[in-house]
Design a protein around this motif. Structure first.
Motif, PDB file in Angstrom:
ATOM      1  N   VAL A   8      54.092  42.649  50.837  1.00  4.23           N
ATOM      2  CA  VAL A   8      52.882  41.868  50.529  1.00  4.23           C
ATOM      3  C   VAL A   8      53.148  41.017  49.288  1.00  4.23           C
ATOM      4  O   VAL A   8      53.738  41.493  48.313  1.00  4.23           O
ATOM      5  N   TYR A   9      52.709  39.773  49.315  1.00  5.46           N
ATOM      6  CA  TYR A   9      52.833  38.892  48.145  1.00  5.46           C
ATOM      7  C   TYR A   9      51.827  39.359  47.096  1.00  5.46           C
ATOM      8  O   TYR A   9      50.642  39.548  47.396  1.00  5.46           O
ATOM      9  N   GLY A  10      52.299  39.538  45.859  1.00  2.00           N
ATOM     10  CA  GLY A  10      51.413  40.062  44.826  1.00  2.00           C
ATOM     11  C   GLY A  10      51.037  39.033  43.785  1.00  2.00           C
ATOM     12  O   GLY A  10      51.883  38.295  43.282  1.00  2.00           O
ATOM     13  N   ALA A  11      49.745  38.985  43.460  1.00  6.95           N
ATOM     14  CA  ALA A  11      49.260  38.184  42.340  1.00  6.95           C
ATOM     15  C   ALA A  11      48.696  39.165  41.312  1.00  6.95           C
ATOM     16  O   ALA A  11      48.252  40.259  41.674  1.00  6.95           O
ATOM     17  N   SER A  12      48.724  38.783  40.019  1.00  7.33           N
ATOM     18  CA  SER A  12      48.232  39.724  39.005  1.00  7.33           C
ATOM     19  C   SER A  12      47.446  39.011  37.926  1.00  7.33           C
ATOM     20  O   SER A  12      47.903  38.023  37.364  1.00  7.33           O
ATOM     21  N   VAL A  13      46.268  39.539  37.647  1.00 14.72           N
ATOM     22  CA  VAL A  13      45.442  39.066  36.534  1.00 14.72           C
ATOM     23  C   VAL A  13      45.532  40.141  35.451  1.00 14.72           C
ATOM     24  O   VAL A  13      45.210  41.302  35.698  1.00 14.72           O
ATOM     25  N   VAL A  14      46.002  39.762  34.268  1.00 12.15           N
ATOM     26  CA  VAL A  14      46.230  40.741  33.194  1.00 12.15           C
ATOM     27  C   VAL A  14      44.948  40.942  32.391  1.00 12.15           C
ATOM     28  O   VAL A  14      44.317  39.966  31.965  1.00 12.15           O
ATOM     29  N   HIS A  70      45.791  46.860  23.677  1.00 14.64           N
ATOM     30  CA  HIS A  70      45.138  45.641  23.159  1.00 14.64           C
ATOM     31  C   HIS A  70      44.491  44.896  24.315  1.00 14.64           C
ATOM     32  O   HIS A  70      45.185  44.431  25.226  1.00 14.64           O
ATOM     33  N   CYS A  71      43.155  44.783  24.267  1.00 17.96           N
ATOM     34  CA  CYS A  71      42.450  44.081  25.353  1.00 17.96           C
ATOM     35  C   CYS A  71      42.570  42.573  25.154  1.00 17.96           C
ATOM     36  O   CYS A  71      42.495  42.081  24.016  1.00 17.96           O
ATOM     37  N   LEU A  72      42.704  41.838  26.242  1.00 24.58           N
ATOM     38  CA  LEU A  72      42.694  40.375  26.157  1.00 24.58           C
ATOM     39  C   LEU A  72      41.240  39.915  26.050  1.00 24.58           C
ATOM     40  O   LEU A  72      40.330  40.628  26.494  1.00 24.58           O
ATOM     41  N   PRO A  73      40.987  38.715  25.503  1.00 26.56           N
ATOM     42  CA  PRO A  73      39.608  38.217  25.467  1.00 26.56           C
ATOM     43  C   PRO A  73      39.057  38.127  26.894  1.00 26.56           C
ATOM     44  O   PRO A  73      39.764  37.651  27.794  1.00 26.56           O
ATOM     45  N   PRO A  74      37.819  38.592  27.132  1.00 26.77           N
ATOM     46  CA  PRO A  74      37.250  38.613  28.493  1.00 26.77           C
ATOM     47  C   PRO A  74      37.284  37.241  29.176  1.00 26.77           C
ATOM     48  O   PRO A  74      37.523  37.153  30.383  1.00 26.77           O
ATOM     49  N   GLU A  75      37.088  36.139  28.398  1.00 35.16           N
ATOM     50  CA  GLU A  75      37.103  34.792  29.003  1.00 35.16           C
ATOM     51  C   GLU A  75      38.469  34.477  29.602  1.00 35.16           C
ATOM     52  O   GLU A  75      38.578  33.746  30.590  1.00 35.16           O
ATOM     53  N   LEU A  76      39.510  35.037  28.968  1.00 34.48           N
ATOM     54  CA  LEU A  76      40.865  34.776  29.460  1.00 34.48           C
ATOM     55  C   LEU A  76      41.096  35.510  30.791  1.00 34.48           C
ATOM     56  O   LEU A  76      41.804  35.020  31.671  1.00 34.48           O
ATOM     57  N   VAL A  77      40.456  36.662  30.918  1.00 34.84           N
ATOM     58  CA  VAL A  77      40.552  37.407  32.187  1.00 34.84           C
ATOM     59  C   VAL A  77      39.810  36.612  33.267  1.00 34.84           C
ATOM     60  O   VAL A  77      40.326  36.387  34.369  1.00 34.84           O
ATOM     61  N   SER A  78      38.615  36.124  32.928  1.00 27.33           N
ATOM     62  CA  SER A  78      37.839  35.343  33.909  1.00 27.33           C
ATOM     63  C   SER A  78      38.575  34.083  34.323  1.00 27.33           C
ATOM     64  O   SER A  78      38.592  33.728  35.505  1.00 27.33           O
ATOM     65  N   SER A  79      39.196  33.388  33.353  1.00 26.96           N
ATOM     66  CA  SER A  79      39.849  32.136  33.753  1.00 26.96           C
ATOM     67  C   SER A  79      41.090  32.397  34.603  1.00 26.96           C
ATOM     68  O   SER A  79      41.404  31.612  35.495  1.00 26.96           O
ATOM     69  N   LEU A 110      41.230  34.853  36.765  1.00 32.67           N
ATOM     70  CA  LEU A 110      40.649  35.154  38.093  1.00 32.67           C
ATOM     71  C   LEU A 110      40.285  33.870  38.833  1.00 32.67           C
ATOM     72  O   LEU A 110      40.571  33.714  40.026  1.00 32.67           O
ATOM     73  N   GLU A 111      39.651  32.954  38.083  1.00 32.26           N
ATOM     74  CA  GLU A 111      39.233  31.691  38.709  1.00 32.26           C
ATOM     75  C   GLU A 111      40.438  30.901  39.201  1.00 32.26           C
ATOM     76  O   GLU A 111      40.449  30.393  40.326  1.00 32.26           O
ATOM     77  N   ALA A 112      41.479  30.827  38.358  1.00 32.45           N
ATOM     78  CA  ALA A 112      42.673  30.048  38.739  1.00 32.45           C
ATOM     79  C   ALA A 112      43.327  30.633  39.986  1.00 32.45           C
ATOM     80  O   ALA A 112      43.648  29.908  40.938  1.00 32.45           O
ATOM     81  N   VAL A 113      43.506  31.940  40.002  1.00 33.58           N
ATOM     82  CA  VAL A 113      44.212  32.572  41.127  1.00 33.58           C
ATOM     83  C   VAL A 113      43.389  32.457  42.411  1.00 33.58           C
ATOM     84  O   VAL A 113      43.906  32.076  43.471  1.00 33.58           O
ATOM     85  N   SER A 145      44.730  32.720  48.965  1.00 36.19           N
ATOM     86  CA  SER A 145      43.792  33.372  49.875  1.00 36.19           C
ATOM     87  C   SER A 145      44.042  34.882  49.828  1.00 36.19           C
ATOM     88  O   SER A 145      44.951  35.405  50.471  1.00 36.19           O
ATOM     89  N   ILE A 146      43.239  35.557  49.002  1.00 38.56           N
ATOM     90  CA  ILE A 146      43.446  36.990  48.742  1.00 38.56           C
ATOM     91  C   ILE A 146      42.886  37.819  49.909  1.00 38.56           C
ATOM     92  O   ILE A 146      41.728  37.666  50.271  1.00 38.56           O
ATOM     93  N   GLN A 147      43.744  38.722  50.442  1.00 36.76           N
ATOM     94  CA  GLN A 147      43.265  39.571  51.554  1.00 36.76           C
ATOM     95  C   GLN A 147      42.664  40.891  51.067  1.00 36.76           C
ATOM     96  O   GLN A 147      41.849  41.497  51.744  1.00 36.76           O
ATOM     97  N   ALA A 148      43.132  41.362  49.906  1.00 39.26           N
ATOM     98  CA  ALA A 148      42.557  42.577  49.306  1.00 39.26           C
ATOM     99  C   ALA A 148      42.939  42.592  47.834  1.00 39.26           C
ATOM    100  O   ALA A 148      43.960  42.018  47.453  1.00 39.26           O
ATOM    101  N   ALA A 149      42.098  43.247  47.016  1.00 43.37           N
ATOM    102  CA  ALA A 149      42.380  43.313  45.583  1.00 43.37           C
ATOM    103  C   ALA A 149      42.146  44.718  45.074  1.00 43.37           C
ATOM    104  O   ALA A 149      41.433  45.511  45.709  1.00 43.37           O
ATOM    105  N   LYS A 150      42.767  45.031  43.937  1.00 40.26           N
ATOM    106  CA  LYS A 150      42.506  46.303  43.279  1.00 40.26           C
ATOM    107  C   LYS A 150      42.284  46.070  41.803  1.00 40.26           C
ATOM    108  O   LYS A 150      42.769  45.073  41.241  1.00 40.26           O
ATOM    109  N   THR A 151      41.556  46.972  41.166  1.00 40.26           N
ATOM    110  CA  THR A 151      41.474  46.958  39.714  1.00 40.26           C
ATOM    111  C   THR A 151      42.150  48.213  39.187  1.00 40.26           C
ATOM    112  O   THR A 151      42.112  49.273  39.814  1.00 40.26           O
ATOM    113  N   GLY A 152      42.784  48.059  38.007  1.00 34.52           N
ATOM    114  CA  GLY A 152      43.372  49.203  37.312  1.00 34.52           C
ATOM    115  C   GLY A 152      42.709  49.294  35.953  1.00 34.52           C
ATOM    116  O   GLY A 152      41.478  49.216  35.861  1.00 34.52           O
ATOM    117  N   ALA A 153      43.505  49.403  34.902  1.00 31.62           N
ATOM    118  CA  ALA A 153      42.934  49.492  33.557  1.00 31.62           C
ATOM    119  C   ALA A 153      42.269  48.161  33.207  1.00 31.62           C
ATOM    120  O   ALA A 153      42.901  47.111  33.270  1.00 31.62           O
TER     121      ALA A 153
END
Ligand code: PXL
Length: 274
Positions: free
Chosen positions: A34-40, A55-64, A66-69, A74-82
């Motif tokens: 499976v091709y993997g994409a990752s939002v840190v 060290h947490c990243l600024p929340p806006e950086l996580v959102s941006s 997500l928006e870019a990816v 075309s994401i078929q499934a996603a997971k969240t971790g830490a």
């Protein structure tokens, strides 16, 4: 042109030693075709011996990210971790609330070494805001106890905790537990429950095993397997990859996540008769 592989996304923290977190997720996706994409979401400072900092990243950086990816792939499934702090979890929850791909939530709270990765407010927000968007939530026994307040001491309380987690709004729940020498994972959805039982594997090579399980479920589901079959196959995958893990690092060692389960030797082959 080649047919495109399924695409899976992980929204997770970095483990620079490569055994857990988004690195484990991407390796698992890759190994399962499976091709993997990752939002840190956060950076840990850690190795197989222990976690030194988070060290947490600024929340806006996580959102941006997500928006870019998601604007592109075309994401078929996603997971969240830490996920880090409450603000990031809120941002992730509001973003995934607008999407339609299946979402596997691994409510990562502490590392195998016992280091906290998320604080109490964040746990509350995760339960209230993110779990209602989850196709599946995959807590271990400790995480399920913290989310439900139920002490899981045997199969009955395990079943009770699963049902209580469904009340948080997730479509289904897989609580991973171990009693004596049995691994007993309890799956529950609104149609009923099922247990997956396997003998306990005695191994110290389990760094990232929870990440790999949820990533494998995500990858298999992205590939078109039903959720139930994805869980069954992912459990087998984790067991095999613990059993074939090698000697990497000085602490709790990672699973074997190499494609086909082995590395390509660069040693010259021995010729007979020389
Ligand atoms: O295994 C849980 C986990 C997930 N994600 C990150 C981690 C850990 C455990 O240490 O560091 C980033």
């Amino acid at each position: 042109m080649n047919e495109s592989p399924p695409i899976a996304l992980t929204i997770a923290g970095s483990d620079p030693s490569g055994g857990a977190g988004l690195q484990a997720d991407l390796k698992t996706f890759h190994t399962l075709g499976v091709y993997g994409a990752s939002v840190v979401t956060l950076l840990t400072v850690q190795n197989t011996v222990g976690v030194q900092a988070v060290h947490c990243l600024p929340p806006e950086l996580v959102s941006s990210q997500l928006e870019a990816v998601c604007a592109d792939l075309s994401i078929q499934a996603a997971k969240t971790g830490a996920l880090g702090n409450a603000d990031t979890i809120e941002q992730v929850a509001s973003f995934v609330g607008e999407t339609s791909f299946p979402l596997i939530v691994d409510p990562v709270m502490i590392s195998k070494h016992g280091h906290a990765i998320i604080d109490d407010t964040a746990v509350e927000i995760l339960q209230r805001e993110l779990m209602p968007h989850a196709t599946l939530v995959t807590p271990n026994r400790h995480e399920a106890e913290r989310l439900t307040g139920i002490a899981i001491e045997g199969p009955d309380s395990l079943d009770h905790a699963c049902r209580s987690l469904l009340d948080s709004g997730a479509q289904s729940v897989l609580v991973k537990a171990r009693f004596a020498d049995r691994m007993l994972d309890c799956y529950t959805d609104h149609d009923g429950s099922d247990t997956f039982e396997t003998p306990r594997q005695i191994s110290s090579r389990t760094h990232g095993s929870g990440c790999v399980l949820s990533a494998a479920i995500t990858a298999l589901h992205a590939s078109g397997q039903s959720l139930h079959q994805s869980i069954r196959l992912a459990r087998d995958f984790v067991a095999q990859r613990i059993a074939s893990a090698s000697d990497i690092g000085k602490g709790i060692q990672p699973l074997n996540l190499l494609p086909n389960g082995h590395h390509v030797s660069t040693k010259p082959s021995q010729k007979k008769g020389l």
